[in-house]
Design an enzyme around this catalytic site. Structure first.
Site, mmCIF file in Angstrom:
data_model
loop_
_atom_site.group_PDB
_atom_site.id
_atom_site.type_symbol
_atom_site.label_atom_id
_atom_site.label_comp_id
_atom_site.label_asym_id
_atom_site.label_seq_id
_atom_site.Cartn_x
_atom_site.Cartn_y
_atom_site.Cartn_z
ATOM 1 C CE LYS A 1 -11.361 4.643 -8.022
ATOM 2 N NZ LYS A 1 -11.441 5.395 -9.820
ATOM 3 C CD GLN B 1 -12.873 3.496 -12.685
ATOM 4 O OE1 GLN B 1 -12.532 4.006 -11.559
ATOM 5 N NE2 GLN B 1 -11.428 3.039 -12.371
ATOM 6 C CG ASP C 1 -12.022 10.174 -11.716
ATOM 7 O OD1 ASP C 1 -11.383 10.006 -10.788
ATOM 8 O OD2 ASP C 1 -12.950 9.505 -12.452
HETATM 9 N N1 L34 Z 1 -12.499 8.197 -13.880
HETATM 10 N N2 L34 Z 1 -11.123 5.956 -14.228
HETATM 11 C C1 L34 Z 1 -11.558 7.115 -13.224
HETATM 12 N N3 L34 Z 1 -11.215 7.251 -12.328
HETATM 13 C C2 L34 Z 1 -9.687 6.918 -11.912
HETATM 14 O O1 L34 Z 1 -8.810 7.295 -11.097
HETATM 15 C C3 L34 Z 1 -9.601 5.590 -13.036
HETATM 16 N N4 L34 Z 1 -8.055 5.026 -12.367
HETATM 17 C C4 L34 Z 1 -6.923 4.247 -13.694
HETATM 18 C C5 L34 Z 1 -8.497 3.872 -14.188
HETATM 19 N N5 L34 Z 1 -9.568 4.419 -14.664
HETATM 20 C C6 L34 Z 1 -10.029 5.066 -13.992
HETATM 21 C C7 L34 Z 1 -7.967 4.393 -11.224
HETATM 22 O O2 L34 Z 1 -9.027 4.390 -10.121
HETATM 23 C C8 L34 Z 1 -6.260 3.726 -12.683
HETATM 24 N N6 L34 Z 1 -7.259 3.875 -11.628
HETATM 25 C C9 L34 Z 1 -6.624 2.675 -10.176
HETATM 26 C C10 L34 Z 1 -7.160 2.925 -9.228
HETATM 27 C C11 L34 Z 1 -6.593 1.998 -7.891
HETATM 28 C C12 L34 Z 1 -5.848 0.629 -8.097
HETATM 29 C C13 L34 Z 1 -5.515 0.684 -9.190
HETATM 30 C C14 L34 Z 1 -5.619 1.857 -10.743
HETATM 31 C C15 L34 Z 1 -5.421 -0.244 -7.104
HETATM 32 O O3 L34 Z 1 -6.296 -0.149 -5.878
HETATM 33 N N7 L34 Z 1 -4.286 -0.650 -7.449
HETATM 34 C C16 L34 Z 1 -4.013 -1.742 -5.979
HETATM 35 C C17 L34 Z 1 -3.993 -3.802 -6.216
HETATM 36 C C18 L34 Z 1 -5.246 -3.129 -7.106
HETATM 37 C C19 L34 Z 1 -5.552 -4.797 -7.748
HETATM 38 O O4 L34 Z 1 -5.003 -5.662 -6.607
HETATM 39 O O5 L34 Z 1 -5.909 -5.222 -8.506
HETATM 40 C C20 L34 Z 1 -2.075 -1.282 -5.594
HETATM 41 O O6 L34 Z 1 -1.775 -1.632 -4.540
HETATM 42 O O7 L34 Z 1 -1.842 -0.833 -7.128
#
Ligand code: L34
Length: 289
Positions: free
Chosen positions: A52, A96, A119
């Site tokens: 982020k 988060q 959010d």
């Molecule tokens: N307050 N908590 C709050 N807001 C959110 O919007 C979230 N979420 C979830 C968990 N807790 C939160 C996220 O940000 C899940 N989540 C989230 C954000 C980004 C990614 C996955 C989940 C992400 O960048 N995923 C990448 C790979 C990540 C890695 O390498 O581990 C992808 O390509 O899916």
């Protein structure tokens, strides 16, 4: 079978947002500023918050990360949120999740000023979203809507099954997909741990959103030929590689993908789109003020 490429779509949208930020700044406007609070040392949360922060930098936003130990009290966290609520330079705030067990997540969410709740978790924003009023929409469901939109996937009149009923994905997703809009106008069924004959529901679905958090739960024999499958799950599963884990979705990809018209991969599907929604909400918060 076509892949719904969340990563590539997110990169495209980031360049659109970056252009908009340039215009705002060259017109003498305020640079959008996101604050993120991260409590504890959870590896996945650190990764997501890192993504982020990086995304903010890529589009020209300011971002501030506040990191606290898992031992802080709920009262301390609430007072930090209050400070950010009152800080006129900060447009958006996220805390988060998950939080340590001794902290009441709902109390924390409700402490955030709804105008800075990028959010979209505050009851005021959830309520407005349900009524179809302007609001901040929860990042993951909105990212999925955006992805369906960018790929011109027809949703009107389609049977959509959502597996999972969480406040941050299942519930808002069901609501958005049933709204009178495009993408939307779906006939939505919410399935969960008490659902009987889940397979009967999923086999009837044109669109399946798997958001229950059980790795590789959705198997090939649960999906009808030509379905659109959205995989929200992202679990770290132990593996014999450098990081010590691999990322696994809620969909058994190798079985399900060949049957789909479209499918999101993990990683590179829903995750990057979640971050895009956060950027868009932050831009909106900044413009509103
Ligand atoms: N307050 N908590 C709050 N807001 C959110 O919007 C979230 N979420 C979830 C968990 N807790 C939160 C996220 O940000 C899940 N989540 C989230 C954000 C980004 C990614 C996955 C989940 C992400 O960048 N995923 C990448 C790979 C990540 C890695 O390498 O581990 C992808 O390509 O899916």
């Amino acid at each position: 079978m076509k892949i719904l490429d969340g990563k590539a779509t997110a990169d495209l949208i980031k360049s659109e947002i970056a252009r908009e930020v340039e215009l705002i700044v060259s017109a003498g406007g305020k640079i959008p500023h996101l604050a993120a609070i991260l409590v504890g040392e959870d590896g996945a949360s650190q990764t997501y918050v890192g993504h982020k922060e990086r995304a903010c930098a890529q589009v020209g936003f300011k971002s501030t990360l506040l990191r606290f130990s898992a031992e802080i009290t709920e009262d301390f966290l609430l007072s930090e949120i209050e400070k950010i609520n009152n800080n006129p330079d900060i447009d958006g705030l996220i805390v988060q999740l998950p939080l340590p067990k001794h902290i009441d997540e709902q109390r924390v969410i409700e402490a955030i000023d709804p105008k800075k709740d990028v959010d979209g978790f505050h009851p005021v924003n959830v309520g407005k979203m349900v009524l179809g009023l302007p609001s901040f929409v929860s990042a993951t469901p909105w990212g999925i809507i955006e992805l369906l939109d960018r790929y011109n996937i027809e949703t009107s009149g389609k049977n959509c099954v959502i597996i999972g009923r969480s406040n941050i994905v299942g519930k808002p997703m069901a609501n958005l997909l049933s709204q009178k809009r495009s993408p939307g106008d779906c006939t939505v069924t919410i399935c969960h741990s008490r659902t009987k004959e889940l397979k009967e529901h999923t086999l009837n679905a044109d669109i399946i959103v798997a958001a229950l958090g059980v790795p590789e739960f959705l198997k090939g024999d649960m999906v009808k030929e030509g379905a659109v499958v959205i995989d929200v799950g992202i679990t770290r599963v132990k593996a014999d590689n450098k990081s010590g884990f691999r990322l696994v979705g809620d969909v058994l990809y190798d079985e399900v993908a060949p049957k789909c018209s479209f499918i999101t991969p993990v990683p590179g599907g829903v995750g990057p789109m979640t971050i895009i929604s956060l950027l868009k909400n932050t831009l909106k918060a900044s413009k509103n003020r």
